[in-house]
Scaffold this active site. Sequence first.
Site, PDB file in Angstrom:
ATOM      1  CB  SER A   8       2.477   9.784  -4.800  1.00  0.00           C
ATOM      2  OG  SER A   8       2.944   8.524  -4.360  1.00  0.00           O
ATOM      3  CG  HIS A  31       1.808  11.117  -0.638  1.00  0.00           C
ATOM      4  ND1 HIS A  31       1.000  11.361   0.455  1.00  0.00           N
ATOM      5  CD2 HIS A  31       1.551   9.832  -0.996  1.00  0.00           C
ATOM      6  CE1 HIS A  31       0.297  10.280   0.734  1.00  0.00           C
ATOM      7  NE2 HIS A  31       0.621   9.331  -0.131  1.00  0.00           N
ATOM      8  CG  ASP A  33       2.393   6.282  -1.150  1.00  0.00           C
ATOM      9  OD1 ASP A  33       1.489   6.590  -0.352  1.00  0.00           O
ATOM     10  OD2 ASP A  33       2.460   6.727  -2.315  1.00  0.00           O
ATOM     11  CG  MET A  35       3.092   0.787   0.490  1.00  0.00           C
ATOM     12  SD  MET A  35       2.457   0.281  -1.124  1.00  0.00           S
ATOM     13  CE  MET A  35       1.889   1.854  -1.778  1.00  0.00           C
ATOM     14  CG  HIS A  64      -0.205   7.171   2.935  1.00  0.00           C
ATOM     15  ND1 HIS A  64      -0.814   6.932   1.723  1.00  0.00           N
ATOM     16  CD2 HIS A  64      -0.986   6.559   3.863  1.00  0.00           C
ATOM     17  CE1 HIS A  64      -1.903   6.209   1.902  1.00  0.00           C
ATOM     18  NE2 HIS A  64      -2.019   5.956   3.199  1.00  0.00           N
ATOM     19  CG  MET A  66      -0.733   2.680   2.994  1.00  0.00           C
ATOM     20  SD  MET A  66      -0.664   2.906   1.211  1.00  0.00           S
ATOM     21  CE  MET A  66       0.750   3.998   1.121  1.00  0.00           C
ATOM     22  CG  MET A 135      -6.615   5.554   1.491  1.00  0.00           C
ATOM     23  SD  MET A 135      -5.115   6.243   0.769  1.00  0.00           S
ATOM     24  CE  MET A 135      -4.883   5.198  -0.676  1.00  0.00           C
ATOM     25  N   GLY A 140      -2.217   0.515  -1.680  1.00  0.00           N
ATOM     26  CA  GLY A 140      -1.237  -0.507  -2.057  1.00  0.00           C
ATOM     27  C   GLY A 140      -0.520  -0.264  -3.370  1.00  0.00           C
ATOM     28  N   GLY A 143      -1.598   4.123  -9.842  1.00  0.00           N
ATOM     29  CA  GLY A 143      -2.179   3.866 -11.159  1.00  0.00           C
ATOM     30  C   GLY A 143      -3.542   3.210 -11.167  1.00  0.00           C
ATOM     31  CG  ASP A 173      -3.008   8.706  -1.688  1.00  0.00           C
ATOM     32  OD1 ASP A 173      -2.730   8.652  -2.901  1.00  0.00           O
ATOM     33  OD2 ASP A 173      -2.310   8.180  -0.794  1.00  0.00           O
ATOM     34  N   GLY A 174      -5.323   8.667  -4.496  1.00  0.00           N
ATOM     35  CA  GLY A 174      -5.683   7.531  -5.328  1.00  0.00           C
ATOM     36  C   GLY A 174      -6.488   7.927  -6.549  1.00  0.00           C
ATOM     37  CB  SER A 196       0.115   7.478 -12.484  1.00  0.00           C
ATOM     38  OG  SER A 196      -1.138   7.423 -11.868  1.00  0.00           O
TER      39      SER A 196
HETATM   40  C1  DX5 Z   1      -1.593   4.111  -3.104  1.00  0.00           C
HETATM   41  C2  DX5 Z   1      -0.780   5.269  -2.584  1.00  0.00           C
HETATM   42  C3  DX5 Z   1      -0.840   6.478  -3.416  1.00  0.00           C
HETATM   43  C4  DX5 Z   1      -0.340   6.323  -4.828  1.00  0.00           C
HETATM   44  C5  DX5 Z   1      -1.322   7.059  -5.676  1.00  0.00           C
HETATM   45  O1  DX5 Z   1      -1.854   3.217  -2.096  1.00  0.00           O
HETATM   46  O2  DX5 Z   1      -1.193   5.623  -1.265  1.00  0.00           O
HETATM   47  O3  DX5 Z   1      -0.175   7.579  -2.780  1.00  0.00           O
HETATM   48  O4  DX5 Z   1       0.945   6.822  -5.051  1.00  0.00           O
HETATM   49  O5  DX5 Z   1      -1.005   6.841  -7.000  1.00  0.00           O
HETATM   50  P1  DX5 Z   1      -1.932   7.379  -8.179  1.00  0.00           P
HETATM   51  O6  DX5 Z   1      -1.992   8.873  -8.038  1.00  0.00           O
HETATM   52  O7  DX5 Z   1      -1.229   6.907  -9.411  1.00  0.00           O
HETATM   53  O8  DX5 Z   1      -3.282   6.752  -7.976  1.00  0.00           O
HETATM   54 ZN    ZN Z   2      -0.343   7.485  -0.447  1.00  0.00          ZN
END
Ligand code: DX5
Ligand code: ZN
Length: 223
Positions: A8, A31, A33, A35, A64, A66, A135, A140, A143, A173-174, A196
């Site tokens: 990501s 990936h 994100d 937002m 993705h 959001m 998820m 959001g 880390g 994811d997450g 991360s």
């Molecule tokens: C969070 C994102 C994730 C995020 C995951 O809402 O959708 O894609 O980048 O980050 P890590 O792998 O650090 O949890």
């Molecule tokens: Zn994501």
Amino acid sequence: MAMQIFPSILSADFARLADEAARVPNADWLHVDVMDYHFVPNLTLGLPVVESLLKSTGTPLDCHLMIAEPDRWAPAYAEAGVGSVTIHAEAARAPVRTLREIRKQGARSGFALSPATPIEPYEDLLGEIDMLLLMTVEPGFGGQSFLDLVLPKIRRTRELIDRHGGEIWLQIDGGVSEETIERCAEAGADTFVAGSAVYGAADPAAAIDKLRALAQGGVQDDV
Ligand code: DX5
Ligand code: ZN
């Protein structure tokens, strides 16, 4: 089952996205994100940045979304040329129409569920979906800590997909890391987003290889 790792870029340096994409040549997909400060309390990037990234990397992009009103915005990402576009169950008002529109524009259709959203109400939609995203943190932020409470839903979703007989990818994811990826794979996931755990590592490409090997091992242990 082939295990796929999607780094990501949320955890990458946003001022150097092309370089950050080049640091992970062994990524299956990237990936991205998106937002919007409405569906989630964070703001990242939108279509103009995605279009630039498409020109800067040969790795396929997994967007993705959001965002509020994904029915309005999702088709444009598919039309721009990204390989996969995922909308959230909690935000979509016309998911069937939007999933079909994404496919019509030539992308894979993705459908995401936040941790508290059950899979069962969406069983009849499986034929419209190329990838289900579960998820394992509240969407959001990168880390965050992996939510083990999602593991039973991963198992139930794997059963539904197998019963459906389709080729649906099951993405997590997450909080995916060397500590958590094996339990996700053992529960039935085959596609892993890691922010991360990849970009926070000294060698992001080596981190991907390690995660993929652990995911593969998690499945073999179960056989
Ligand atoms: C969070 C994102 C994730 C995020 C995951 O809402 O959708 O894609 O980048 O980050 P890590 O792998 O650090 O949890
Ligand atoms: Zn994501």
